[in-house]
Each structure stands twice: as structure tokens, then as C-alpha cells.
Design a protein around this motif. Structure first.
Motif, PDB file in Angstrom:
ATOM      1  N   ARG A 156       0.821  -1.221   0.000  1.00  0.00           N
ATOM      2  CA  ARG A 156       0.000   0.000   0.000  1.00  0.00           C
ATOM      3  C   ARG A 156       0.855   1.272   0.000  1.00  0.00           C
ATOM      4  N   ASN A 157       2.054   1.140  -0.570  1.00  0.00           N
ATOM      5  CA  ASN A 157       2.961   2.289  -0.534  1.00  0.00           C
ATOM      6  C   ASN A 157       3.573   2.567  -1.910  1.00  0.00           C
ATOM      7  N   GLU A 158       4.223   1.570  -2.504  1.00  0.00           N
ATOM      8  CA  GLU A 158       4.897   1.747  -3.780  1.00  0.00           C
ATOM      9  C   GLU A 158       3.911   1.647  -4.953  1.00  0.00           C
ATOM     10  N   ARG A 159       4.366   2.091  -6.120  1.00  0.00           N
ATOM     11  CA  ARG A 159       3.556   2.030  -7.329  1.00  0.00           C
ATOM     12  C   ARG A 159       3.549   0.607  -7.878  1.00  0.00           C
ATOM     13  N   ALA A 160       2.371   0.069  -8.175  1.00  0.00           N
ATOM     14  CA  ALA A 160       2.256  -1.265  -8.759  1.00  0.00           C
ATOM     15  C   ALA A 160       2.780  -1.245 -10.183  1.00  0.00           C
ATOM     16  N   SER A 161       3.692  -2.172 -10.499  1.00  0.00           N
ATOM     17  CA  SER A 161       4.296  -2.177 -11.831  1.00  0.00           C
ATOM     18  C   SER A 161       4.487  -3.583 -12.388  1.00  0.00           C
ATOM     19  N   ILE A 162       3.924  -4.580 -11.730  1.00  0.00           N
ATOM     20  CA  ILE A 162       4.074  -5.967 -12.163  1.00  0.00           C
ATOM     21  C   ILE A 162       2.718  -6.509 -12.614  1.00  0.00           C
ATOM     22  N   VAL A 163       2.677  -7.009 -13.871  1.00  0.00           N
ATOM     23  CA  VAL A 163       1.466  -7.642 -14.392  1.00  0.00           C
ATOM     24  C   VAL A 163       1.489  -9.110 -13.995  1.00  0.00           C
ATOM     25  N   LEU A 164       0.438  -9.549 -13.327  1.00  0.00           N
ATOM     26  CA  LEU A 164       0.349 -10.939 -12.884  1.00  0.00           C
ATOM     27  C   LEU A 164      -0.406 -11.752 -13.928  1.00  0.00           C
ATOM     28  N   ILE A 165       0.208 -12.805 -14.389  1.00  0.00           N
ATOM     29  CA  ILE A 165      -0.386 -13.671 -15.415  1.00  0.00           C
ATOM     30  C   ILE A 165      -0.727 -15.015 -14.781  1.00  0.00           C
ATOM     31  N   PRO A 166      -1.967 -15.557 -15.004  1.00  0.00           N
ATOM     32  CA  PRO A 166      -2.873 -15.257 -16.115  1.00  0.00           C
ATOM     33  C   PRO A 166      -3.970 -14.241 -15.815  1.00  0.00           C
ATOM     34  N   THR A 205       5.264 -12.972  -3.648  1.00  0.00           N
ATOM     35  CA  THR A 205       3.829 -13.165  -3.856  1.00  0.00           C
ATOM     36  C   THR A 205       3.573 -14.271  -4.870  1.00  0.00           C
ATOM     37  N   SER A 206       2.780 -15.251  -4.502  1.00  0.00           N
ATOM     38  CA  SER A 206       2.467 -16.367  -5.396  1.00  0.00           C
ATOM     39  C   SER A 206       0.985 -16.411  -5.754  1.00  0.00           C
ATOM     40  N   ILE A 207       0.190 -15.606  -5.057  1.00  0.00           N
ATOM     41  CA  ILE A 207      -1.259 -15.549  -5.313  1.00  0.00           C
ATOM     42  C   ILE A 207      -1.645 -14.091  -5.502  1.00  0.00           C
ATOM     43  N   CYS A 208      -2.436 -13.805  -6.521  1.00  0.00           N
ATOM     44  CA  CYS A 208      -2.860 -12.434  -6.792  1.00  0.00           C
ATOM     45  C   CYS A 208      -3.627 -11.876  -5.597  1.00  0.00           C
ATOM     46  N   PRO A 209      -3.207 -10.726  -5.065  1.00  0.00           N
ATOM     47  CA  PRO A 209      -3.888 -10.155  -3.900  1.00  0.00           C
ATOM     48  C   PRO A 209      -5.274  -9.594  -4.220  1.00  0.00           C
ATOM     49  N   ILE A 210      -5.626  -9.529  -5.482  1.00  0.00           N
ATOM     50  CA  ILE A 210      -6.946  -9.005  -5.852  1.00  0.00           C
ATOM     51  C   ILE A 210      -7.949 -10.133  -6.052  1.00  0.00           C
ATOM     52  N   CYS A 211      -7.578 -11.121  -6.921  1.00  0.00           N
ATOM     53  CA  CYS A 211      -8.549 -12.180  -7.252  1.00  0.00           C
ATOM     54  C   CYS A 211      -8.195 -13.523  -6.631  1.00  0.00           C
ATOM     55  N   ARG A 212      -7.017 -13.616  -5.979  1.00  0.00           N
ATOM     56  CA  ARG A 212      -6.572 -14.836  -5.295  1.00  0.00           C
ATOM     57  C   ARG A 212      -6.246 -15.976  -6.258  1.00  0.00           C
ATOM     58  N   LEU A 213      -6.053 -15.656  -7.550  1.00  0.00           N
ATOM     59  CA  LEU A 213      -5.674 -16.678  -8.523  1.00  0.00           C
ATOM     60  C   LEU A 213      -4.177 -16.926  -8.424  1.00  0.00           C
ATOM     61  N   ARG A 214      -3.763 -18.201  -8.576  1.00  0.00           N
ATOM     62  CA  ARG A 214      -2.340 -18.526  -8.475  1.00  0.00           C
ATOM     63  C   ARG A 214      -1.582 -17.920  -9.649  1.00  0.00           C
ATOM     64  N   ILE A 215      -0.422 -17.351  -9.358  1.00  0.00           N
ATOM     65  CA  ILE A 215       0.374 -16.650 -10.360  1.00  0.00           C
ATOM     66  C   ILE A 215       1.289 -17.639 -11.087  1.00  0.00           C
ATOM     67  N   ARG A 216       1.240 -17.607 -12.439  1.00  0.00           N
ATOM     68  CA  ARG A 216       2.129 -18.449 -13.233  1.00  0.00           C
ATOM     69  C   ARG A 216       3.331 -17.662 -13.753  1.00  0.00           C
ATOM     70  N   GLU A 217       3.141 -16.369 -13.958  1.00  0.00           N
ATOM     71  CA  GLU A 217       4.215 -15.556 -14.543  1.00  0.00           C
ATOM     72  C   GLU A 217       4.044 -14.110 -14.096  1.00  0.00           C
ATOM     73  N   LYS A 218       5.158 -13.390 -14.019  1.00  0.00           N
ATOM     74  CA  LYS A 218       5.142 -11.974 -13.644  1.00  0.00           C
ATOM     75  C   LYS A 218       5.882 -11.178 -14.701  1.00  0.00           C
ATOM     76  N   VAL A 219       5.205 -10.127 -15.205  1.00  0.00           N
ATOM     77  CA  VAL A 219       5.767  -9.317 -16.271  1.00  0.00           C
ATOM     78  C   VAL A 219       5.900  -7.883 -15.787  1.00  0.00           C
ATOM     79  N   ARG A 220       7.090  -7.307 -15.934  1.00  0.00           N
ATOM     80  CA  ARG A 220       7.323  -5.914 -15.549  1.00  0.00           C
ATOM     81  C   ARG A 220       6.700  -4.990 -16.594  1.00  0.00           C
TER      82      ARG A 220
END
Length: 326
Positions: free
Chosen positions: A283-293, A307-322
Motif C-alpha cells: 500500500r505504498n509503492e507504485r504497482a508495476s508488475i502484471v500478474l499472469i494469467p 507473492t504467489s497468489i494475486c492479492p486481488i482475485c486470489r488466482l495462483r500466479i504463473r508468470e510476472k511481467v514488468r
């Protein structure tokens, strides 16, 4: 680079101009005395838009529509663009040359006005007068296969010494010039390609499954075709373009909100946009990582490492894109 949005036809069928794609070689081989006064050689006596002859008149068009000119994403100033012979039409980033009527749009951040004017319209007499033949030769030779439109009032070939001899190419065949570009046909062609990719491209389908708005995806794809002539080849590039398009739309919305009578509503919109782009973990820095899928931009670089689970939808993360949005 800037792209064309309108081309003009000749005023009568007797006017001819050398093929723009041989301008470089013909200028290089010309016997013109380069010490001659270019204002005498190219007097600019036949402008298409004579009311925009003065630099100040052209600059005034930017001042009259200062709210619509996208100065936040174009480094070239209105003064520099005006000096290069172009005036603003008051729509998007569309400008036209006062002399040859050549139109340019889709300016990129670091585009140079003189270079773009010369690259697309090397036979514009104003360009030849202001920048001399050596400059035109250097620019055109860098883009030998660029499809340039024919202009209404090309520089008189007779003024260019043995320019006519340059129409005979080295293989002995005469080049009758490039096909005249119909801007409406260009638009239709791009729309056809975009519609085809929207329904058949696997990259586009992946972006849709990630939750991106179909309209934003289509706009990003259309801009890619307008600028490069090709679609996307990698998912991460497509994602970055979608994010940039979304950021631009958000910026435009916030600008519109700031010009409304209610300053409070504008501030609320900006606050909401800032909150959307804040890391949902710290809740401090700017979000800059796209969580896939899932496609959510939910973490900053530091938080994404653990982080291995999306904090918004709780879906498991397979890949992270800057994502890189400026």
C-alpha cells in the motif's frame, strides 16, 4: 515516427513529379550550384495554404487549441513544429504543411519535426528552401523504401539541374513513381487487419482471458498497425501497449476532469487513479508488475518477489511481467 493521415492529388493531370524513392540518388547526382541562394532556387510561390505562410500564424493554431494538443507526450514544441512549416488542425495530433499540404499524425515522443516533414515530403519546396539538398539527401537515403505520397505542388524538376536524368535507374528501366496512397484505403486496410487479428490471434485471445478490455486491446492493436504496419509478436509487448493505452486514457480523463467547474470531482478522480496504481500488498509503492494469467497490476517489484497468489482475485500466479509506463 509520425505517420501520414491525408495525401493530396495533383491539381491537374499535366503536373508530374519524380518518384520520391529516387530523390536521394537524383539529388546526389545533381549539378546544382549549392552556393546559390535557396530562396531564389525554391521561392515557394505556389503554396496550398498561403494563409499559413508566416511562422506566427502557424504557431497561433497551437495556441488557439492548446487544450487539445498532446504536449505531454510530444517533446517537440509548437514553436519547433511551426518553424518546420506545419500548423495544427485542432484534432488529436494532426498537422499540415502550409506549402505542400502534407499531413502528419501519430507523433512519437522524440520525433523531430523537420526530419518527419522531409522524410515523408522530400519534394516540398519549403523543405528544400529551408534545409538544402544535402539535408534532404541524408534523410531520404535513410528511408529508401518508404511509400511516400505525391503532393499537389512538387518542386519544379527543371530547377534541379539534371534531375530528369535521375528518372532513369541504373538497370536502364524507367520508374514511373510509386502508387498514390489513398488514405481511406489505408484506413480500411488497417481496420480489416485489426478485425481479423481480434478474432483469430492467440495473443489477442490471451489478453482477453487476462481480463483486459476488448476496446483497449483493439485500440492498442490499431495504433501498432498505424505506426509499424505489423501486429504484435509477443504477449509482453502487447500487454505493455495495452497498459500504455489505458494509462493515456486515464490521463485524458483526469485532464478533462480538472477542466470542469468542480475541482473537487477532479481531485477525487485523480485520487482514485493513484489508488488503482498502488501496490495492493504494501500500500505504498507504485504497482508495476502484471500478474499472469489474471492480468492484474497488483504488486510493486519488491512485493512481487514473495507473492504467489494475486492479492486481488486470489488466482495462483504463473508468470510476472514488468510493465514500463512513462
Amino acid at each position: 515516427m509520425a505517420t501520414l493521415f491525408q495525401t493530396a492529388t495533383f491539381r491537374n493531370s499535366l503536373c508530374t513529379t519524380p518518384p520520391p524513392n529516387v530523390v536521394a540518388s537524383t539529388i546526389a547526382n545533381s549539378h546544382i550550384n549549392l552556393t546559390m541562394n535557396l530562396s531564389n532556387l525554391f521561392p515557394c510561390s505556389n503554396p496550398v495554404n498561403p494563409h499559413m505562410r508566416s511562422e506566427e500564424s502557424r504557431l497561433q493554431t497551437f495556441l488557439d487549441h492548446s487544450s487539445s494538443w498532446p504536449s505531454h507526450r510530444i517533446h517537440a514544441t509548437p514553436r519547433q513544429i511551426s518553424k518546420a512549416g506545419m500548423y495544427y488542425l485542432g484534432v488529436r495530433d494532426r498537422v499540415k504543411c502550409w506549402y505542400c499540404n502534407g499531413g502528419l499524425q501519430n507523433w512519437e515522443r522524440n520525433d523531430d519535426p523537420w526530419e518527419e516533414h522531409t522524410k515523408w515530403f522530400p519534394m516540398c519546396e519549403f523543405v528544400l528552401q529551408q534545409k538544402d539538398l544535402d539535408y534532404v539527401h541524408r534523410i531520404v537515403s535513410r528511408f529508401p523504401n518508404l511509400r511516400r505520397p505525391l503532393i499537389q505542388n512538387p518542386a519544379n524538376p527543371n530547377q534541379l539541374g539534371n534531375f530528369q536524368s535521375g528518372l532513369i535507374l541504373r538497370n536502364g528501366h524507367r520508374n514511373d513513381g510509386p502508387e498514390i496512397i489513398d488514405p481511406r484505403e489505408e484506413v480500411r486496410s488497417i481496420e480489416t487487419k485489426v478485425d481479423g487479428e481480434m478474432s483469430s490471434s492467440e495473443l489477442i485471445q490471451q489478453a482477453k482471458r487476462m481480463g483486459f478490455d476488448e476496446r483497449i486491446i483493439k485500440n492498442a492493436l490499431k495504433r501498432k498497425y498505424e505506426v509499424t504496419g505489423n501486429g504484435f509478436s509477443r504477449l509482453e509487448i502487447l500487454v505493455e501497449s495495452i497498459l500504455a493505452m489505458d494509462e493515456e486514457s486515464a490521463s485524458n480523463r483526469s485532464e478533462e476532469a480538472s477542466t470542469t467547474p468542480s475541482a473537487e470531482s477532479g481531485s477525487e478522480e485523480i485520487r482514485r487513479l493513484q489508488e488503482e496504481r498502488t501496490c495492493k500488498v504494501c500500500r505504498n509503492e507504485r504497482a508495476s508488475i502484471v500478474l499472469i494469467p489474471c492480468g492484474h497490476i497488483a504488486c510493486c517489484i519488491g512485493c512481487a518477489e514473495d507473492t504467489s497468489i494475486c492479492p486481488i482475485c486470489r488466482l495462483r500466479i504463473r508468470e510476472k511481467v514488468r510493465s514500463f509506463i512513462v
